[in-house]
Write an enzyme that holds these catalytic residues in place. Structure first.
Site, PDB file in Angstrom:
ATOM      1  N   GLU A 291       6.051   6.818   1.129  1.00 60.16           N
ATOM      2  CA  GLU A 291       7.477   6.654   0.855  1.00 60.16           C
ATOM      3  C   GLU A 291       7.619   6.191  -0.593  1.00 60.16           C
ATOM      4  O   GLU A 291       7.002   5.204  -0.988  1.00 60.16           O
ATOM      5  CB  GLU A 291       8.102   5.630   1.802  1.00 60.16           C
ATOM      6  CG  GLU A 291       9.601   5.467   1.596  1.00 60.16           C
ATOM      7  CD  GLU A 291      10.231   4.450   2.538  1.00 60.16           C
ATOM      8  OE1 GLU A 291      11.452   4.216   2.412  1.00 60.16           O
ATOM      9  OE2 GLU A 291       9.500   3.879   3.372  1.00 60.16           O
TER      10      GLU A 291
ATOM     11  N   ARG B 121      -5.926  -0.147   9.472  1.00 58.87           N
ATOM     12  CA  ARG B 121      -5.444  -0.481   8.133  1.00 58.87           C
ATOM     13  C   ARG B 121      -6.552  -1.181   7.355  1.00 58.87           C
ATOM     14  O   ARG B 121      -7.449  -1.790   7.935  1.00 58.87           O
ATOM     15  CB  ARG B 121      -4.238  -1.428   8.223  1.00 58.87           C
ATOM     16  CG  ARG B 121      -2.969  -0.787   8.698  1.00 58.87           C
ATOM     17  CD  ARG B 121      -1.822  -1.791   8.702  1.00 58.87           C
ATOM     18  NE  ARG B 121      -1.552  -2.295   7.359  1.00 58.87           N
ATOM     19  CZ  ARG B 121      -0.592  -3.178   7.092  1.00 58.87           C
ATOM     20  NH1 ARG B 121       0.145  -3.672   8.070  1.00 58.87           N
ATOM     21  NH2 ARG B 121      -0.386  -3.581   5.860  1.00 58.87           N
TER      22      ARG B 121
ATOM     23  N   LYS C 233       4.231  -4.754   1.104  1.00 59.61           N
ATOM     24  CA  LYS C 233       5.141  -4.513  -0.016  1.00 59.61           C
ATOM     25  C   LYS C 233       6.138  -5.654  -0.178  1.00 59.61           C
ATOM     26  O   LYS C 233       6.560  -5.958  -1.291  1.00 59.61           O
ATOM     27  CB  LYS C 233       5.874  -3.186   0.186  1.00 59.61           C
ATOM     28  CG  LYS C 233       5.005  -1.971  -0.073  1.00 59.61           C
ATOM     29  CD  LYS C 233       5.814  -0.703   0.038  1.00 59.61           C
ATOM     30  CE  LYS C 233       4.941   0.527  -0.212  1.00 59.61           C
ATOM     31  NZ  LYS C 233       5.708   1.773  -0.037  1.00 59.61           N
TER      32      LYS C 233
END
Length: 815
Positions: A298, A518, A528
Site C-alpha cells: 500500500e 512476519r 508503520k
C-alpha cells in the site's frame, strides 16, 4: 560462461610506474610528451584529480591496459573507462576484462548502460553468468532514435502540462527526464535533457526575474498511522545453513485444482473452494502455465525490512520458476496514499534487485471491480447498508444482521448507483457483502466492499467517489491478474475463507493462497504507526535514519540489498510466527559481504598526537597500505599510499599510562607497530595545564624494523609539516532501543537508547579517502565498516558506521 581478468592468449599486461606513462594517458591534450600516446579524452579537472589519487591512478592504468587502449580512444569510451576504474565492484574483478570489451566495441556506450552492467556484475560477484542475460540487463543492441526521444518527450510534457504551466521553470526537470528514461532506459541522458530543455523554452519562453525566485516550501503531510500487531520474544540462534531451495514447498500452477480451504457456515453448509477443471484450463491457457506472483504494498509510507521478506518470497518464487511477479500498488485508500510513496516503492524494489514483470495498481481495475459489485448485488450476495461505524461494530459483536441486509435487490442497485454518482453523503452508506453474521470467523461478518470518500485519488484522479476495500479488491485483482500464488503474512490467514467466499460467489479463478510468518527483529520497531511517530516527533532524523529498519535507512547506513536478501534467505520462509530474530543475525550477513567487498583504510576517531623525535621534521615517506588483506604484492591497484611524517595520530584509547600483560597498546617505555609503517617506542608523555590530561606523546621509531612488538595500531599522519590530516565526520550507530522487544512495552519510547547515535565531528583520515563519494563503503581498520553519507560535501565527508567488525551483542542484549 566464465570470464577472467587475463587475455585468452595468456598475455598479462605489465603495470609500470605511473610517473610518466600514466600522464600520457590522462593528459587533456591530444598529443602528450610523457609516453607519446593519445589522450583517453578526460577533461582537465578529471585527469588532474585522477593523477592526484594513487588509488584511481593505479586502477585506471590497469583498466587502460586491460582495454588495450594505450594508444588512446575517444572521449566517450575514455569517460566510461574512468567510471570502470572508480566504480567497478571489487567482488567481480574477474569479469572486468569482459566488460571492457563491450565498452571498447561501443556495445556498452553510455552511463546508463554501464551503471546497469556494474549493478549486474555486483549481484553476480565472481560467479559465472549467461552472456545473453548480461546483454539484456544493460541494453546491448538497443538503439533509441532521436524521433523516439522527441515522441516520448512530447507525451511526457503533455501529461505534465498543467503543472509545468503552473510552476514554470520551478518544475523538476529531473522528474521529466526520469519519466522519459522509464520509457527508454538506454537513451542518451544528455540528449533527453537537451530535447526537454529546448521544448520547455518553446513552451514557456525565456526565464523571467520571477522564475529565478525560490519557491516557498510546502509543509509535508504526516503519513497515515497504521495499527500494529504485538510480537512475542524468543531466543535467537546463530544463522543456520541456508536452504538449497526455499521455494520447493510451493505447488506448480497445474496443481491448482485441489480444495484450497473449506468455508463453514453457521447453518451447517460447507463451501469447498477450488478451481474446476474448466476454470483451471482457462487460467493455464492465459498464462502459458507460468508462475505469476505479486508484491502488493500500500503506498502509504516507506518500506521496511519486513517488506524485503515479502519481496524475496514473491519475486524469488517467480524467478525460481522462470515466472513473473507484478508490482501492484494496493491503492484503495486515497486519503493515505501519495505519489511520493509510489515513487519511493518503485525505486526501492529496483534497489533490492527485483525487476517487476509489470507495474499495476488496484485502481487500474476500479471499473471491473464496480461491475463485479453490481453482479454480486444482482446475485443477492451484497447490499447497501446505512449503519454507522459504531453500529456496525455493535452488531458484529452481537452477531446480529443489519436491518438493511434483506432490502430488495433493485433498491440496493439504485442506491449503489447513487453512491457512485456522489448523491449520498460520505459515511451515510456502504456496500456490504452478504456473508454469515453468525459464523465463528469474524471475517465473515458481512465485510464492507465499498465506502464513499470524496477524495481525489493519486492515480485514478477524481473519477471516483466510491472506493473498494482491501478485503473486496485484493482477491478479485489477484484473480483478474491470473496470479498463481497469493502469498501474504500470517495475520491474513483468518481472512482466507472470506477471500475464497468472494471468488466462489463470482465464479472467478482462485489463486493458491499461502501465509508466511512476519519478520520481527530485536531492538527495533517495525509497525508503520510507531515508525511514523518516531519520524514525526523527531526522535530520529527522518524515514532514512540509519538507526531504523526501513530499507531507506539501511541503505543509507551502508547495507547492501544483497546482504539483506542473504539474511532473508537464511531465516527461511516458514509459517512459524513466534520468533524474534536477533539483530546480530542481520549483522552477520552484512559483515560477510563487506569483508569481501569493502576496501581497507585507516581513520582515527579520537586522535592523540605522537611526535617521532628521531625523524626529520620536513621528511615525508609514502608507504604502501593494503586495500585488501590478501592483496598480491605485484598488484598496485590493491594498495594505496599513506604519508608517514614525524607527527602521527593514534587512537586515544590505544595509549595507557600503566601497562599490563593483556594490553597491546602504547604505554611509557613500550613499543608498538604502526600498521604498514615502523615500530615506535614511547619515550615521553606531555601533559596539559591540569597536569593530568595527556596531550602529546614523544616516541622514537625503529627504521630498521628489527624490533617485533606484539601490538599493531592504526594511525594517520600529518601530510606535511604543520598541516592537519584530512578531517571527516563519523557517525557511530547502536541499537535504537535497549530492550529486545520494545513493541511489547506500554511506554516503548522510554526504552529508546540515549547512545544510539554518536557524532564525531573531527576524526582524522588518510588522504586517499578524500576522493570517496556517496555510498562508497570501507573497512576502517580495527574500527568497523563505514559508508559515505549523502550529507557529505566537497569540504567535509561524513561516514556512517554500517556495522562493527564483530558481534557486539550477547544473547542477553547489548554488552
Amino acid at each position: 560462461m566464465s570470464n577472467g581478468s587475463s587475455r585468452s592468449d595468456g598475455f598479462r599486461p605489465k603495470i609500470q610506474s605511473t610517473s610518466t606513462q600514466f600522464k600520457a594517458h590522462l593528459s587533456p591534450n591530444l598529443d602528450t610528451k610523457g609516453g607519446g600516446g593519445r589522450s583517453i579524452g578526460l577533461d582537465k579537472r578529471t585527469a588532474e584529480n585522477a593523477l592526484r589519487n594513487p588509488k584511481v591512478t593505479a586502477n585506471l592504468t590497469k583498466v587502460i591496459h586491460e582495454a588495450d587502449v594505450q594508444n588512446g580512444c575517444d572521449k566517450t569510451v575514455g569517460n566510461l573507462l574512468y567510471m570502470v576504474a572508480t566504480k567497478f565492484p571489487a567482488n567481480a574483478l574477474n569479469h572486468r576484462v569482459f566488460l571492457l570489451k563491450y565498452i571498447v566495441s561501443s556495445q556498452v556506450k553510455n552511463a546508463a548502460q554501464l551503471d546497469a552492467a556494474l549493478s549486474f556484475l555486483s549481484n553476480i560477484g565472481p560467479e559465472s553468468f549467461n552472456e545473453n542475460e548480461f546483454e539484456e540487463a544493460c541494453g546491448v543492441g538497443v538503439e533509441v532514435s532521436l524521433d523516439e526521444i522527441h515522441s516520448s518527450v512530447t507525451a511526457v510534457l503533455k501529461e505534465n502540462m498543467d503543472a509545468i504551466l503552473d510552476l514554470r521553470y520551478h518544475f523538476n526537470v529531473g522528474n521529466l527526464c526520469g519519466q522519459v528514461r522509464k520509457q527508454h532506459p538506454w537513451a542518451d541522458a544528455k540528449i533527453v535533457k537537451e530535447v526537454i530543455d529546448e521544448r520547455l523554452r518553446s513552451i514557456l519562453g525565456e526565464r523571467t526575474a520571477e522564475d529565478d525566485k525560490k519557491p516557498l516550501k510546502k509543509k509535508k503531510e504526516k503519513p497515515v498511522k497504521v495499527e500494529e500487531k504485538k510480537v512475542s520474544t524468543a531466543a535467537s540462534t546463530t544463522p543456520p545453513e541456508e536452504e538449497l531451495n526455499p521455494f520447493s514447498i510451493f505447488p506448480q500452477p497445474e496443481e491448482n485444482s485441489k480444495v484450497h480451504t473449506e468455508i463453514f457456515f453457521s447453518d451447517g453448509s460447507i463451501w469447498r473452494a477450488h478451481n474446476t477443471k474448466e476454470k483451471l484450463e482457462k487460467h493455464l491457457k492465459s498464462t502459458g502455465g507460468k508462475v505469476l506472483t505479486r508484491f502488493p504494498p500500500e503506498p502509504n509510507g516507506y518500506l521496511h525490512i519486513g517488506h524485503a521478506k515479502a519481496m524475496f518470497i514473491n519475486f524469488g518464487l517467480a524467478k525460481d520458476r522462470a515466472g513473473s511477479c507484478y508490482l501492484r500498488f494496493d491503492d484503495t485508500n486515497p486519503e493515505a496514499e501519495k505519489q511520493e510513496y509510489i515513487e519511493h516503492i518503485q525505486e526501492i524494489v529496483q534497489w533490492m534487485g527485483w525487476q517487476p514483470f509489470k507495474v499495476t495498481y488496484t485502481s487500474d481495475y476500479f471499473e471491473d471491480l464496480y461491475n463485479l459489485a453490481v453482479e454480486l448485488i444482482r446475485k443477492g450476495r451484497a447490499y447497501v447498508d446505512h449503519q454507522s461505524p459504531e453500529e456496525v461494530k455493535e452488531f458484529r459483536e452481537k452477531k446480529m444482521n443489519s436491518p438493511w441486509r434483506d432490502r430488495p435487490v433493485e433498491e440496493s442497485l439504485q442506491l449503489f448507483e447513487e453512491m457512485k454518482r456522489g448523491m449520498i453523503e460520505e459515511g451515510r452508506a456502504t456496500l456490504r457483502l452478504k456473508q454469515d453474521m453468525q459464523s465463528d470467523n469474524k471475517n465473515m461478518y458481512d465485510l464492507i466492499a465499498y465506502r464513499i470518500k470524496f477524495t481525489p485519488h493519486p492515480h485514478a484522479g477524481d473519477k471516483w467517489c466510491i472506493y473498494p476495500s482491501y478485503d473486496y479488491a485484493h482477491c478479485i485483482v489477484d484473480s483478474l491478474e491470473n496470479v498463481t500464488h497469493s502469498l501474504c503474512t500470517l495475520e491474513f490467514e483468518i481472512r482466507r475463507p472470506s477471500y475464497y467466499w468472494l471468488l466462489e460467489a463470482l465464479g472467478l479463478y482462485e489463486p493458491y493462497v499461502w501465509e508466511y510468518s512476519r519478520l520481527n527483529i530485536s531492538n527495533t520497531v517495525m509497525s508503520k504507526r510507531k515508525l511514523n511517530r518516531l519520524v514525526t516527533e523527531k526522535w530520529v532524523d527522518g524515514w532514512d535514519d540509519p538507526r531504523l529498519m526501513t530499507l531507506a535507512g539501511l541503505r543509507r547506513r551502508g547495507v547492501s540489498s544483497t546482504s539483506i536478501n542473504a539474511f532473508i534467505r537464511g531465516i527461511g520462509i516458514t509459517r512459524s510466527d513466534n520468533s524474534l530474530i536477533q539483530v546480530n543475525r542481520l549483522e552477520y550477513h552484512i559483515r560477510e559481504e563487506l569483508n569481501k567487498t569493502a576496501s581497507r583504510t585507516m581513520v582515527v576517531l579520537n586522535p592523540l598526537k605522537v611526535v617521532i623525535t628521531n625523524l626529520n621534521c620536513g621528511s615525508t615517506m609514502y608507504l604502501d597500505a593494503k586495500m585488501w588483506p590478501d592483496a598480491p604484492a605485484d598488484d598496485p591497484s590493491s594498495f594505496y599510499k599513506v604519508p608517514f611524517t614525524n607527527v602521527v595520530y593514534i587512537e586515544r584509547t590505544d595509549f595507557r599510562l600503566k601497562d599490563s600483560k593483556d594490553y597491546y597498546g602504547l604505554a611509557p617505555g613500550k613499543s608498538v607497530l604502526l600498521r604498514y609503517a615502523y615500530p615506535i617506542t614511547c619515550t615521553e608523555v606531555i601533559y596539559g595545564n591540569d597536569k593530568e590530561t595527556v596531550v602529546e606523546i614523544r616516541a622514537e621509531y625503529d627504521s630498521s624494523k628489527k624490533s617485533k612488538p606484539k601490538g599493531v595500531l592504526h594511525w594517520v599522519a600529518q601530510p606535511s609539516p604543520g598541516v592537519d590530516p584530512l578531517k571527516v565526520e563519523v557517525r557511530l550507530f547502536e541499537n535504537l532501543f535497549l530492550s529486545e522487544n520494545p513493541a511489547e512495552l506500554e511506554d516503548w519510547l522510554a526504552d529508546l537508547n540515549p547512545r544510539s547515535k554518536e557524532v564525531i565531528s573531527e576524526a582524522y583520515a588518510v588522504p586517499s579517502l578524500g576522493s570517496a563519494t556517496t555510498g562508497d563503503r570501507f573497512q576502517f581498520e580495527r574500527l568497523g565498516y563505514f559508508a559515505v553519507d549523502p550529507d557529505s560535501t566537497p569540504e567535509k565527508l561524513v561516514f556512517n558506521r554500517t556495522v562493527t567488525l564483530r558481534d557486539s551483542y550477547s544473547k542477553g542484549g547489548n554488552k
